[in-house]
Design a protein around this motif. Structure first.
Motif, short mmCIF file in Angstrom:
data_model
loop_
_atom_site.label_atom_id
_atom_site.label_comp_id
_atom_site.label_asym_id
_atom_site.label_seq_id
_atom_site.Cartn_x
_atom_site.Cartn_y
_atom_site.Cartn_z
N CYS A 11 137.81 106.53 20.12
CA CYS A 11 138.00 105.16 19.65
C CYS A 11 136.89 104.82 18.67
O CYS A 11 135.72 105.08 18.92
CB CYS A 11 137.95 104.21 20.85
N CYS A 53 134.92 101.32 20.45
CA CYS A 53 133.98 101.43 21.59
C CYS A 53 133.44 102.85 21.74
O CYS A 53 132.58 103.09 22.58
CB CYS A 53 134.64 100.97 22.88
N CYS A 78 143.30 102.30 22.32
CA CYS A 78 142.25 102.79 23.20
C CYS A 78 142.45 102.21 24.61
O CYS A 78 142.64 101.01 24.76
CB CYS A 78 140.89 102.38 22.64
N CYS A 126 139.30 99.63 25.31
CA CYS A 126 139.09 98.34 24.65
C CYS A 126 140.32 97.84 23.92
O CYS A 126 140.31 96.75 23.37
CB CYS A 126 137.91 98.44 23.69
ZN LIG Z 1 137.86 101.65 22.56
#
Ligand SMILES: [Zn+2]
Ligand SMILES: [Zn+2]
Length: 377
Positions: A85, A88, A103, A106
């Motif tokens: 990701c 994050c 993701c 997040c």
């Molecule tokens: Zn993420």
């Protein structure tokens, strides 16, 4: 010398009916064939040597042979992919070639294929999911309806839409620590002191003093399964709230069936980094344990000379359920322990509700004041 279990020693157990690759089913607490539906109790699919997954690995050996004991021990039909990701930075791996569009941690859509320099260290053991997604949705709804200050629209079903089961990476360490310590042990005693009070009269009082005496000793302590999380995706504050994972009692030997079809987070804190954190932690705990050994009422100048020996480690996976959502510009995460069911989450506050609550309290106080005033008159 024991190094992490190589994929070759990990059990492979195809479906007895059709030969398909089995997957762990949390609701049935068994392995299930996704093709023909055959349910295989886990005991039958166990690793040939039931204790094989519980082996502690020698830390020095693993650090000096960094290439051994890696990989996921997959079946020929598995197609593992890793994505990272961009928001994050969590790295998710999938065994079935299907990669999520967002993701899991997040909810960000900016995920890119991750090319690892080497395969991840094979987990020695894991805690399989015990709470099914159905049970999780149910308890998440209850949890949310108990959040009084949360905005109403969060209490709707949309919240559980993004529910994902993810295995998180942890490192666990054992070590034998022997320490010698020396310190000044402080013993309290009291002296009578005279003084003049406000009216100039002579008074006496007891004053505490400390007598310092040199002290020394030694201490042996065995640290068992000290955990260091290797996750980048779950916020540490939330993780602490859903711990503990019963890793001392309920771990199962790793087998690829348990993680097939589930997302696994690849650790980003590697063995070398985790080992350093663990060592600092052991020395800190040792300092506190030695402090407790110093006789007397207090101490100062505590010096601990500790030797850490026989260090071993395991790489393990633990199950969590994750929900993420955006509220305004904020991205919020709710995490649940996939084994014990405990939930922790970030939540937005409804300022409308809070304002009304504060106004309500003020109104009550004013009423109370009026009534009291009326009685007094
Ligand atoms: Zn993420
Ligand atoms: Zn089958």
């Amino acid at each position: 010398m024991t190094v992490a279990a190589t994929p070759a020693t990990v059990g492979k157990h195809p479906c007895p009916e059709c030969g398909g690759d089995l997957q762990w089913n949390a609701a049935k607490q068994a392995l299930v064939c996704p093709y023909c539906g055959t349910v295989v109790p886990w005991a039958a699919g166990q690793a040939p040597d039931p204790g094989a997954g519980m082996v502690e690995n020698d830390l020095q050996a693993a650090l000096s042979h960094p290439d051994s004991g890696r990989g996921w021990g997959e079946a020929p039909g598995d197609e593992r992919r890793e994505v990272q990701c961009q928001s994050c930075h969590a790295i998710s791996t999938f065994s079935d070639g299907k990669v999520a569009k967002r993701c899991d941690f997040c909810g960000s859509p900016s995920i890119i294929e991750h090319q690892a320099l080497s395969e991840a260290i094979t987990p020695q053991s894991l805690l399989p999911f015990k709470i099914s997604d159905g049970q999780m949705r149910e308890s998440l709804r209850k949890w949310y309806s108990s959040r009084w200050f949360a905005p109403n629209k969060l209490k709707t079903a949309a919240l559980t839409d993004t529910l994902h089961g993810v295995y998180l990476p942890y490192w666990t360490f054992d070590a034998q620590v022997s320490a010698r310590w020396r310190a000044d042990a402080g013993h309290h005693y009291y002296e009578t002191e005279s003084y003049r009070d406000g009216q100039g009269r002579l008074q006496s009082r007891q004053v505490q003093r400390v007598r310092w005496v040199p002290a020394a000793g030694s201490l042996e302590h065995f640290f068992d399964d000290e955990l260091v999380p290797g996750t980048a995706g779950v916020r540490p504050k939330l993780l602490r709230q859903i711990e503990p994972f019963p890793t001392l009692t309920d771990l199962k030997p790793y087998s690829p069936e348990f993680v097939r079809g589930w997302t696994v987070e690849r650790y980003q804190l590697d063995l070398r980094q985790a080992e350093k954190i663990n060592e600092q932690d052991l020395l800190q705990q040792m300092q506190a344990l030695c402090g407790r050994q110093v006789p007397g009422d207090t101490y100062r100048n505590l010096q601990v000379d500790a030797r850490v020996q026989g260090r071993t480690f395991k790489h393990i996976l633990v199950p969590v359920w994750l929900v993420n959502y955006t509220y305004g510009s904020r991205n919020l995460q709710v995490v649940a322990n996939g084994y014990t069911g405990s939930i922790a989450g970030e939540q937005p506050y409804s300022w409308v509700k809070i304002t009304f609550a504060v106004l309500g309290v003020l109104l009550l106080l004013m009423l109370a004041a009026l009534v009291m005033g009326g009685n007094a008159a």
